[in-house]
Design a protein around this motif. Structure first.
Motif, PDB file in Angstrom:
ATOM      1  N   LEU A   7       0.839  -1.193   0.000  1.00 19.29           N
ATOM      2  CA  LEU A   7       0.000   0.000   0.000  1.00 19.29           C
ATOM      3  C   LEU A   7       0.875   1.244   0.000  1.00 19.29           C
ATOM      4  N   THR A   8       0.614   2.154  -0.951  1.00 21.73           N
ATOM      5  CA  THR A   8       1.286   3.444  -0.996  1.00 21.73           C
ATOM      6  C   THR A   8       0.433   4.469  -0.265  1.00 21.73           C
ATOM      7  N   ASN A   9       0.958   5.010   0.832  1.00 26.52           N
ATOM      8  CA  ASN A   9       0.236   6.008   1.613  1.00 26.52           C
ATOM      9  C   ASN A   9       0.623   7.414   1.158  1.00 26.52           C
ATOM     10  N   VAL A  10      -0.368   8.267   1.027  1.00 26.48           N
ATOM     11  CA  VAL A  10      -0.144   9.661   0.648  1.00 26.48           C
ATOM     12  C   VAL A  10      -0.191  10.515   1.900  1.00 26.48           C
ATOM     13  N   GLY A  11       0.904  11.245   2.161  1.00 20.28           N
ATOM     14  CA  GLY A  11       0.962  12.120   3.332  1.00 20.28           C
ATOM     15  C   GLY A  11       1.404  13.518   2.955  1.00 20.28           C
ATOM     16  N   VAL A  12       0.830  14.520   3.605  1.00 21.41           N
ATOM     17  CA  VAL A  12       1.190  15.920   3.384  1.00 21.41           C
ATOM     18  C   VAL A  12       2.140  16.345   4.494  1.00 21.41           C
ATOM     19  N   SER A  60       4.441  13.069   0.492  1.00 28.94           N
ATOM     20  CA  SER A  60       5.239  11.842   0.577  1.00 28.94           C
ATOM     21  C   SER A  60       4.382  10.631   0.223  1.00 28.94           C
ATOM     22  N   THR A  61       5.007   9.630  -0.322  1.00 25.98           N
ATOM     23  CA  THR A  61       4.295   8.412  -0.723  1.00 25.98           C
ATOM     24  C   THR A  61       5.060   7.169  -0.272  1.00 25.98           C
ATOM     25  N   PRO A  62       5.218   6.976   1.037  1.00 28.02           N
ATOM     26  CA  PRO A  62       5.886   5.748   1.501  1.00 28.02           C
ATOM     27  C   PRO A  62       5.023   4.521   1.235  1.00 28.02           C
TER      28      PRO A  62
END
Length: 456
Positions: free
Chosen positions: A327-332, A407-409
Motif C-alpha cells: 500500500l502506498t500512503n499519501v501524506g502531506v 510523501s508516498t511511503p
C-alpha cells in the motif's frame, strides 16, 4: 518479522473427577472446561414424578462419538465434557415409550438444560421430538454471546478478521471503530496483530483475555492476541463480557474463547482467493497534481480440508492462509525551502543573532537583540553536522512554508499461517486431540521520506 507457534495436546475422560490436559507452549489445566459443553436435566413421567435409572445415549452427529449415562434417584442426569456440535439424544427405560431428540446444538462453554417427559407405553414405539426450543443455560450466570460457524462464514469481514464479529456483542466496540492510536488497531508501526483491538464495557483494549481451544493466547508485552487464526479454522467463538466463571475471570474486559474446527465422518474443504487493488480506487484528494494513483495490492488466499482417517475414530482438519499487501500512503508534510537551507530567510521573516542579546532598560523583556543583515545567516555560523543533515530533506513540490511536500511511503505486510488438528476417539469415555498452529508475519513500515546518501 514476527513468528509464533502453538502446540496443544488435550486428553478428555468423561468422568466427573478425572480431567487431564497437557498444553505445550501455553500450559492450562482448565482448557477443557473452557472449550467443552455440558448437558443436564431431569426425566419425569406424565404425572411429573421423577424417573430413576433411565438410560440416555448422547451421540455426536458429525463423528458418531457416543456417551451413555443414567439418571439418579431424583431422575436427574448430567453429561459433561461434550464437544460443541450437533447431537442426538435417545432416552429409554423399560415400560416407557423411548424418546428421541435430534438436532440438539451445543455451543462452546455452554451448560444446557434439557428435560424429558416419558410416557408409559410400548417400547417399540418411539416418540420423536422434532421442534426444538432454545436451550436454557441455567447452570451458569456468565453473560456472553456465541458467534457460530454460519455467522463467521457468511457475514462480510474486511480482511477476513474474525475479531470484527466480537463487536456484535452488547457493550463491545473497536476493530477500526474505537479510538485511534490504540494498540492493535493497525495505525501503529509496532502492531503485530492489527485489527484485534476491542473495548468491552468501557475497559481498555489491553484488558481482554483471548483464548484458543481453552488455552492462553495473549502477548504478555501488550496483551494483544498472540495467534489470530484464519476464518477457515474457526468453528465458533464465545465472547463473554460479565460474570465470568472462576477459570475465565482473569481480566475485567471481554473473554474471547475461540474453538478451532475438527474433522468429521463427512469430507469438507474450501479454496478461496480475495483480491483488492488500486484499479477500483478513487484518486487521493491530497495527491500531488498529475501524480499517478497510489498503488495498492492486497491478496488473501488459502484453503482447508477436513475429514476422517478412520471412520468414527480418527479425524483431521488442516488449513493454510497467505496474505500479501502493498500500500502506498499519501501524506502531506512540511520541508524547508531551498533558500532556507542556505540560511536565507529574506522571503520569510527576520532572523535574530543569538549572540547579540543584551540588556536594555525600558523594554518589555529588559533585553534586545539584532537581526541578521538582509535576513541571512552567515554560513560560518552553521553547525557542520546539521548543515549536512538538513540536505537530507527533499525539496518542496508546492509553494508555501507549510504543507509543501507530498510523501508516498509504501507499506507492506505479508503473513503465512496454518493449523493442523487431529481428533481421536479412544473410547466412549476417552477422547484426545492435538493441534499445531503457526503464523509468520513480516511488516514493513518505511520512513516518511526516501533514504538519501549524504557526502561525508
Amino acid at each position: 518479522m514476527y513468528s509464533v507457534c502453538m502446540l496443544q495436546l488435550s486428553v478428555r475422560r468423561a468422568a466427573d473427577c478425572c480431567l487431564v490436559t497437557l498444553c505445550l507452549s501455553a500450559l492450562s489445566g482448565i482448557a477443557l472446561c473452557q472449550t467443552t459443553s455440558e448437558l443436564a436435566g431431569t426425566v419425569t413421567d406424565s404425572t411429573g414424578a421423577s424417573v430413576p435409572a433411565v438410560t440416555l445415549l448422547v451421540v455426536n452427529q458429525g463423528t458418531n462419538a457416543s456417551r451413555e449415562v443414567k439418571t439418579d434417584d431424583a431422575g436427574q442426569y448430567r453429561v459433561p465434557f461434550l464437544l460443541p456440535g450437533q447431537y442426538t439424544i435417545s432416552v429409554e427405560k423399560s415400560g416407557f415409550r423411548p424418546v428421541r431428540q435430534a438436532g440438539v446444538r451445543l455451543e462452546v462453554n455452554q451448560t444446557a438444560r434439557i428435560d424429558f417427559v416419558m410416557e408409559v407405553g410400548n417400547v417399540s414405539e418411539t416418540l420423536e421430538v422434532v421442534a426444538s426450543t432454545p436451550l436454557v443455560e441455567a447452570g451458569t450466570s456468565s453473560l456472553g454471546q456465541v458467534i457460530e460457524t454460519k455467522l463467521i462464514q457468511e457475514l462480510p469481514l474486511n480482511g477476513r478478521n474474525f475479531v470484527q464479529l466480537a463487536t456484535l456483542g452488547p457493550g463491545v466496540t473497536g476493530v477500526g471503530f474505537g479510538a485511534r492510536g490504540t494498540i492493535m488497531n493497525g495505525t501503529r508501526p509496532a502492531d503485530l496483530r492489527p485489527g484485534s483491538e476491542i473495548f468491552s464495557n468501557g475497559n481498555r483494549e489491553g484488558a481482554n483475555n483471548f483464548m484458543m481451544d481453552g488455552i492462553d493466547n495473549n502477548v504478555r508485552q501488550n496483551f494483544a492476541i498472540t495467534l489470530r487464526p484464519s476464518v477457515e479454522a474457526v468453528r465458533e467463538f464465545k465472547i463473554q463480557t460479565n460474570l465470568f466463571a472462576a477459570e475465565q475471570g482473569r481480566n475485567p474486559g471481554a473473554t474471547v474463547n475461540v474453538i478451532t474446527k475438527s474433522g468429521s465422518n463427512q469430507w469438507h474443504g474450501s479454496v478461496y482467493d480475495f483480491l483488492r487493488n488500486s484499479n477500483f480506487d478513487a484518486r487521493d484528494y491530497f495527491a500531488a497534481p498529475g501524480a499517478a494513483k497510489p498503488a495498492f495490492r492486497q491478496n488473501q488466499f488459502g484453503g482447508s480440508v477436513g475429514g476422517r482417517i478412520i471412520k468414527d475414530k480418527l479425524f483431521f482438519f488442516a488449513n493454510y492462509e497467505g496474505f500479501r499487501r502493498s500500500l502506498t500512503n499519501v501524506g502531506v508534510n512540511t520541508v524547508p525551502l531551498e533558500a532556507v537551507r542556505g540560511g536565507d530567510f529574506s522571503a520569510v521573516r527576520d532572523v535574530f543573532d543569538p549572540f547579540s542579546v543584551r540588556a536594555q532598560a525600558g523594554t518589555t523583556s529588559g533585553y534586545v537583540r539584532d537581526p541578521f543583515p538582509a535576513r541571512k545567516i552567515p554560513t560560518s555560523r552553521f553547525d557542520p553536522v546539521t548543515a549536512k543533515l538538513v540536505q537530507a530533506y527533499p525539496l518542496p513540490v508546492r509553494a508555501g512554508l507549510a504543507n509543501n511536500f507530498t510523501s508516498t511511503p509504501k507499506d507492506g505486510q505479508n503473513w503465512d499461517q496454518g493449523d493442523l488438528r487431529v481428533d481421536y476417539n479412544l473410547s466412549p469415555r476417552d477422547q484426545i486431540f492435538a493441534r499445531y498452529s503457526r503464523q509468520d508475519t513480516l511488516t514493513i513500515k518505511p520512513s516518511t521520506f526516501q533514504p538519501v546518501m549524504l557526502p561525508g
